[in-house]
Design a protein around this motif. Structure first.
Motif, PDB file in Angstrom:
ATOM      1  N   GLN A  78       0.817  -1.229   0.000  1.00  0.00           N
ATOM      2  CA  GLN A  78       0.000   0.000   0.000  1.00  0.00           C
ATOM      3  C   GLN A  78       0.842   1.267   0.000  1.00  0.00           C
ATOM      4  N   GLN A  79       2.142   1.137   0.345  1.00  0.00           N
ATOM      5  CA  GLN A  79       3.004   2.329   0.303  1.00  0.00           C
ATOM      6  C   GLN A  79       3.737   2.466  -1.028  1.00  0.00           C
ATOM      7  N   LYS A  81       3.612   3.178  -4.906  1.00  0.00           N
ATOM      8  CA  LYS A  81       2.643   3.829  -5.798  1.00  0.00           C
ATOM      9  C   LYS A  81       2.536   3.036  -7.100  1.00  0.00           C
ATOM     10  N   ASN A 106      -8.030   4.338  -0.668  1.00  0.00           N
ATOM     11  CA  ASN A 106      -7.743   4.086   0.753  1.00  0.00           C
ATOM     12  C   ASN A 106      -8.493   5.041   1.681  1.00  0.00           C
ATOM     13  N   ARG A 150      -5.079   5.863  -8.186  1.00  0.00           N
ATOM     14  CA  ARG A 150      -4.040   6.195  -7.198  1.00  0.00           C
ATOM     15  C   ARG A 150      -2.879   6.965  -7.833  1.00  0.00           C
TER      16      ARG A 150
END
Lengths: 290, 135
Positions: A78-79, A81, A106, A150
């Protein structure tokens, strides 16, 4: 610049294989990982995404270290990109199209961005539908937009179009190309469809048994036959029909179907669906202004 | 496609176009290509090369007399004829190399072409591609 140097022992059906790759990607490039099933293409994408841990190596993305096994650095997925699109769409069936996009943020809200993406993919009318009520092409569009919501530094596409029919595949190829350009993302595609690779990628990494066999532009990698013929096209055989002592081949090149005559010897190893190169001398074509 | 292995003898270049002569089984062939020694490194004398040309681009002459602009002509023997309604497939034996020509069945009839005939195989220079290595 994206730099990846990783090694991992993979347990394959044929035994253990060492996946060991080291390559760089220029920002904004569209790179295809090419090779047979089981050579480690998908594993590379998953290592980039943080879904699989390599035995050793490092990944740096535009100056940021995502992974360095020597320094015990390993950013969780999730960190990182990234945007990931799978062959089977992998959408949440209980959420609407808009909610699927929303979920990828998120918990943050960014209605203008989601509206923009829905509009680009012509999905505004379908925003409140559940994925399973959509066609395969529409579902894959949603998956693509969910990956882009994202605003990833790397877009990972794992054979995203292989479940779609030819027409939809071509339409989505064009969309993927335009989205890649307008988001200025670096895209890594897994594909074994030569016409798709030629159409989309500016760089190819060809893999065999977990190792890089060749890399470069599509012509560097696939254009190795040095032939003086100046017209060289890549296409897909649609049909082969016997026609007296010769055969007629219908070959799809880009959006056009071309017909060629071939002998019994030439078609011996060919069948519909095969990717082929078509050569012709530069002296034959007649050029006319439209 | 027909394929003949040979060795480059000479290269004459005018701007982007080169006329390449290739020696194969004792005969001299010519190929016209859009490449020069600057754009294609294999264009050099004594280089081994394959000549490649389509079956439909080969013509057949029998009892030829008079002038002809075609540069590539070579004596051969008809080994096999398969006649269709419109097209026929002729296999020529050129010094032990088998070459195939697809010509009209009308021409086969007009020439009274038969197995064993001594003929001349004909290919225009601009129909021959040069290929380094093999497929």
């Amino acid at each position: 610049m994206i730099q990846i140097k990783v090694r991992k022992t993979l347990q394959m059906a044929a035994g253990a294989t060492d996946l060991a790759v080291n390559f760089k990607l220029a920002p904004g490039s569209f790179c295809t990982l090419y090779g047979k099933s089981g050579v480690g293409k998908t594993t590379i994408l998953k290592i980039l995404a943080g879904l699989i841990q390599p035995d050793e190596g490092y990944i740096t993305v535009n100056g940021e270290v995502w992974l360095d096994t020597n320094k015990n650095i390993n950013l969780p997925p999730q960190q990182r990109k990234i945007g990931f699109v799978f062959q089977d769409y992998a959408l949440f069936p209980n959420m609407t199209v808009r909610e699927n996009l929303q979920y990828a943020l998120n918990g943050k809200t960014n209605k203008p961005l989601i509206d923009d993406l829905l509009e680009r993919a012509s999905l505004q009318q379908l925003a409140n539908r559940k994925p399973l009520t959509l066609s395969g092409g529409q579902q894959q569009r949603v998956a693509l937009m969910r990956a882009l919501v994202r605003q990833p530094q790397i877009l990972l596409l794992d054979e995203p179009l292989s479940a779609l029919d030819l027409e939809m595949r071509q339409a989505l190829q064009t969309e993927i190309y335009h989205l890649h350009k307008s988001f200025n993302t670096t895209t890594l595609l897994v594909s074994h469809q030569l016409s798709e690779i030629y159409r989309l990628s500016d760089y190819i990494i060809s893999l065999e048994n977990g190792k890089i066999m060749a890399q470069g532009t599509p012509n560097d990698v696939f254009g190795q036959t040095r032939l003086s013929s100046k017209i060289q096209l890549v296409g897909e055989i649609l049909s082969i029909r016997e026609n007296g002592v010769v055969f007629i081949l219908d070959i799809l090149v880009g959006n056009n179907i071309i017909k060629t005559v071939a002998t019994a010897e030439e078609i011996q190893n060919l069948q519909p669906g095969d990717q082929v190169k078509v050569f012709a001398k530069a002296f034959n074509p007649i050029v006319q202004k439209l | 496609m027909n394929r003949l292995a040979g060795v480059i003898k000479s290269i004459t270049t005018e701007k982007d176009i080169s006329l390449v002569t290739v020696s194969a089984t004792g005969e001299t062939f010519s190929a016209l290509i859009i490449d020069t020694p600057q754009t294609a490194a294999y264009l050099k004398p004594n280089q081994e090369i394959n000549m490649v040309f389509k079956e439909t681009e080969m013509a057949i002459g029998k009892n030829l007399t008079g002038g002809l602009s075609l540069r590539n002509r070579f004596a051969a023997t008809v080994q096999e004829i398969t006649a269709g309604t419109v097209l026929s497939r002729i296999i020529l034996d050129f010094k032990g190399h088998l070459l195939c020509a697809i010509i009209t069945t009308q021409s086969v009839t007009d020439l009274q072409l038969a197995v064993g005939d001594s003929v001349v195989g004909l290919v225009k220079t601009n129909e021959i591609s040069l290929m380094e290595g093999s497929f």
